[in-house]
Design a protein around this motif. Structure first.
Motif, PDB file in Angstrom:
ATOM      1  N   GLY A   1       9.408   3.568  11.220  1.00 52.79           N
ATOM      2  CA  GLY A   1      10.027   3.186  10.150  1.00 52.79           C
ATOM      3  C   GLY A   1      11.752   2.858  10.235  1.00 52.79           C
ATOM      4  O   GLY A   1      12.434   2.511   9.677  1.00 52.79           O
ATOM      5  N   HIS A   2      12.043   3.119  11.824  1.00 49.33           N
ATOM      6  CA  HIS A   2      13.526   3.008  12.203  1.00 49.33           C
ATOM      7  C   HIS A   2      13.692   1.747  11.861  1.00 49.33           C
ATOM      8  O   HIS A   2      12.910   1.072  12.690  1.00 49.33           O
ATOM      9  CB  HIS A   2      13.692   3.748  13.405  1.00 49.33           C
ATOM     10  N   PRO A   3      14.963   1.028  11.420  1.00 50.91           N
ATOM     11  CA  PRO A   3      15.086  -0.339  11.249  1.00 50.91           C
ATOM     12  C   PRO A   3      15.305  -0.999  12.681  1.00 50.91           C
ATOM     13  O   PRO A   3      14.933  -2.385  12.713  1.00 50.91           O
ATOM     14  CB  PRO A   3      16.412  -0.384  10.523  1.00 50.91           C
ATOM     15  N   ASP A   4      15.443  -0.607  13.876  1.00 52.23           N
ATOM     16  CA  ASP A   4      15.791  -1.221  15.048  1.00 52.23           C
ATOM     17  C   ASP A   4      14.538  -1.211  15.686  1.00 52.23           C
ATOM     18  O   ASP A   4      14.098  -2.348  16.129  1.00 52.23           O
ATOM     19  CB  ASP A   4      16.735  -0.294  15.903  1.00 52.23           C
TER      20      ASP A   4
ATOM     21  N   ALA B   1       2.921  -1.219   5.135  1.00 54.45           N
ATOM     22  CA  ALA B   1       3.121   0.294   4.637  1.00 54.45           C
ATOM     23  C   ALA B   1       2.150   0.763   3.366  1.00 54.45           C
ATOM     24  O   ALA B   1       1.860   1.798   3.291  1.00 54.45           O
ATOM     25  CB  ALA B   1       4.492   0.443   4.430  1.00 54.45           C
ATOM     26  N   GLU B   2       1.966  -0.228   2.595  1.00 54.28           N
ATOM     27  CA  GLU B   2       1.232  -0.033   1.338  1.00 54.28           C
ATOM     28  C   GLU B   2       0.154  -1.149   1.128  1.00 54.28           C
ATOM     29  O   GLU B   2       0.150  -2.268   1.507  1.00 54.28           O
ATOM     30  CB  GLU B   2       2.034   0.118   0.091  1.00 54.28           C
ATOM     31  N   ILE B   3      -0.910  -0.830   0.421  1.00 57.88           N
ATOM     32  CA  ILE B   3      -1.892  -1.588  -0.168  1.00 57.88           C
ATOM     33  C   ILE B   3      -2.073  -1.524  -1.607  1.00 57.88           C
ATOM     34  O   ILE B   3      -1.867  -0.269  -2.147  1.00 57.88           O
ATOM     35  CB  ILE B   3      -3.443  -1.246   0.795  1.00 57.88           C
ATOM     36  N   GLN B   4      -2.276  -2.678  -2.074  1.00 58.37           N
ATOM     37  CA  GLN B   4      -2.934  -2.784  -3.536  1.00 58.37           C
ATOM     38  C   GLN B   4      -4.177  -3.446  -3.887  1.00 58.37           C
ATOM     39  O   GLN B   4      -4.333  -4.494  -2.876  1.00 58.37           O
ATOM     40  CB  GLN B   4      -1.525  -3.349  -4.517  1.00 58.37           C
ATOM     41  N   VAL B   5      -4.881  -3.016  -4.809  1.00 54.71           N
ATOM     42  CA  VAL B   5      -6.355  -3.586  -4.740  1.00 54.71           C
ATOM     43  C   VAL B   5      -6.482  -3.761  -6.041  1.00 54.71           C
ATOM     44  O   VAL B   5      -6.203  -2.917  -7.173  1.00 54.71           O
ATOM     45  CB  VAL B   5      -7.392  -2.608  -3.957  1.00 54.71           C
ATOM     46  N   TRP B   6      -7.182  -4.973  -6.392  1.00 55.25           N
ATOM     47  CA  TRP B   6      -7.556  -5.207  -7.786  1.00 55.25           C
ATOM     48  C   TRP B   6      -9.132  -5.735  -7.855  1.00 55.25           C
ATOM     49  O   TRP B   6      -9.341  -6.725  -7.487  1.00 55.25           O
ATOM     50  CB  TRP B   6      -6.759  -6.735  -8.436  1.00 55.25           C
ATOM     51  N   PRO B   7      -9.959  -4.737  -7.947  1.00 57.17           N
ATOM     52  CA  PRO B   7     -11.394  -4.854  -8.065  1.00 57.17           C
ATOM     53  C   PRO B   7     -11.577  -5.967  -9.053  1.00 57.17           C
ATOM     54  O   PRO B   7     -11.208  -5.859 -10.244  1.00 57.17           O
ATOM     55  CB  PRO B   7     -11.850  -3.814  -8.080  1.00 57.17           C
TER      56      PRO B   7
ATOM     57  N   TYR C   1       7.608  -1.952   4.698  1.00 54.67           N
ATOM     58  CA  TYR C   1       8.476  -0.606   4.535  1.00 54.67           C
ATOM     59  C   TYR C   1       9.563  -0.774   3.554  1.00 54.67           C
ATOM     60  O   TYR C   1      10.179   0.196   3.078  1.00 54.67           O
ATOM     61  CB  TYR C   1       8.793  -0.043   5.703  1.00 54.67           C
ATOM     62  N   ASP C   2       9.925  -1.943   3.264  1.00 56.89           N
ATOM     63  CA  ASP C   2      10.671  -2.228   1.790  1.00 56.89           C
ATOM     64  C   ASP C   2      10.155  -2.219   0.584  1.00 56.89           C
ATOM     65  O   ASP C   2      10.847  -2.783  -0.185  1.00 56.89           O
ATOM     66  CB  ASP C   2      11.797  -3.155   2.462  1.00 56.89           C
ATOM     67  N   GLY C   3       8.906  -2.152   0.460  1.00 58.40           N
ATOM     68  CA  GLY C   3       8.255  -2.616  -0.732  1.00 58.40           C
ATOM     69  C   GLY C   3       7.935  -4.257  -0.821  1.00 58.40           C
ATOM     70  O   GLY C   3       7.748  -4.725  -1.894  1.00 58.40           O
ATOM     71  N   GLU C   4       8.227  -4.966   0.177  1.00 53.97           N
ATOM     72  CA  GLU C   4       8.287  -6.444  -0.059  1.00 53.97           C
ATOM     73  C   GLU C   4       6.675  -6.726   0.033  1.00 53.97           C
ATOM     74  O   GLU C   4       5.771  -6.499   1.026  1.00 53.97           O
ATOM     75  CB  GLU C   4       9.037  -7.261   1.163  1.00 53.97           C
TER      76      GLU C   4
END
Length: 259
Positions: A179-182, A99-105, A58-61
Motif C-alpha cells: 500500500g505504500h505510495p512509493d 485491491a478489490e473485485i466486483q462481480v455481476w453474475p 488501492y485508490d478505488g479506481e
C-alpha cells in the motif's frame, strides 16, 4: 538478528507470503460473499458460471473489466495468481495493483452450456453487460480510461445492470507490503517499462498502445500526488546541481563519515 536462510527452506512447499495471502483472500471473497439468487437462496458469488467482473486499485479506481462463461472464481483466479491470461502476460494488467473485485453474475443462464439452444441469447446478454459495466466504469474513472486492451462489442440486446457484489482481496499484511505510495509507484514504473518493451519487440495493435498511455498517466498522477503531499516545490532544495551532498553519507557500521 534475523535468521539466515538454510538448506531446509529450499524444500518448502509453502508459496511466498504475498502469493499465499492473495490466494487465501480470493478464496475467502468467492466463498463467503453470498449473492441473493433468484431461487431465493444465497449462493457464493464465485460459483456462478456466467458473469462480468471488475478490478479496482488501492485508490478505488477501476482498472479492468472482463467476462466469463466458465466460472467466475476460476477466471479471476487465473488473472490474479498466475500468468495464464494475455492481460497479465502482456503487462496490460498488474495483479499487484488489484485491491478489490466486483462481480455481476447472470444466474438466469447458469444451466446454459455451449450446446444449449439459449447459448447465443446468453452470450448476447453477457456481452451487453460487459459493455454496460465497461462504459460506466470508464466514465467514472478520473482518467476516463481503464486498462482493457479492447473495447467490448456494441450490445445487440438491451439489459438492466443486475445487482453486484464488491469486496477487498487485500489482507492487512498485504496492505502493509503493497500500500505504500512509493512501492506502488515503483511497481507502476516497472509495468510501464515491461509494457514498453513488449511493444518495442512485437507488432502490436493500437489497443496495447492505448494501455501504455493509460498506464503512464496513472504513474504520473501517482508521482505528482506523492510529490505534492510531501510539500511539492516549496520544499525542493537549493544548490549547485553537481554539488555533493555528504550529510547523509554513512560508512559500513552506520556512523557518519567525516570529510
Amino acid at each position: 538478528m534475523a535468521k539466515l536462510p538454510n538448506s531446509t527452506t529450499d524444500s518448502t512447499k509453502t508459496p511466498p507470503l504475498e502469493t499465499d495471502e492473495l490466494r487465501k483472500a480470493i478464496r475467502k471473497f468467492f466463498r463467503e460473499t453470498l449473492y441473493d439468487d433468484p431461487s431465493g437462496e444465497k449462493r457464493p458469488v464465485g460459483g456462478y458460471r456466467w458473469g462480468v467482473y471488475a478490478f479496482y486499485d488501492y485508490d478505488g479506481e477501476p482498472i479492468y473489466v472482463g467476462q466469463t462463461k466458465e466460472k467466475v472464481s476460476g477466471r479471476v483466479g487465473r488473472h490474479l495468481t498466475n500468468q495464464r491470461t494475455d492481460a497479465v502476460a502482456m503487462s496490460v494488467l498488474d495483479p499487484f495493483e488489484v485491491a478489490e473485485i466486483q462481480v455481476w453474475p447472470l444466474p438466469q443462464f447458469e444451466a446454459v452450456g455451449s450446446k444449449h439452444p439459449d447459448f447465443k441469447t446468453a452470450n448476447a446478454h453477457l456481452n451487453a453487460l460487459e459493455h454496460l459495466v465497461f462504459t460506466r466504469l470508464r466514465n467514472e474513472s478520473k482518467f476516463k480510461a481503464i486498462l482493457n486492451e479492447k473495447d467490448p462489442p456494441a450490445p445487440t440486446v438491451e439489459i438492466t445492470e443486475p445487482p453486484s457484489m464488491r469486496g477487498s482481496i487485500v489482507s492487512d499484511r498485504i496492505q502493509e507490503l503493497r500500500g505504500h505510495p512509493d512501492t506502488r509507484l515503483a511497481r507502476r514504473a516497472l509495468i510501464v517499462s515491461k509494457l514498453s518493451q513488449v511493444i518495442s519487440e512485437r507488432e502490436v495493435k493500437m489497443g496495447l498502445r492505448r494501455v501504455l498511455v493509460t498506464q503512464t498517466r496513472r504513474m504520473n498522477w501517482l508521482a505528482e500526488r506523492r510529490f505534492e503531499k510531501l510539500g511539492g516545490e516549496s520544499l525542493v532544495e537549493e544548490g549547485a546541481e553537481d554539488e555533493e551532498d555528504t550529510k547523509g553519507d554513512l560508512d559500513g557500521d552506520g556512523t557518519a563519515i567525516s570529510h
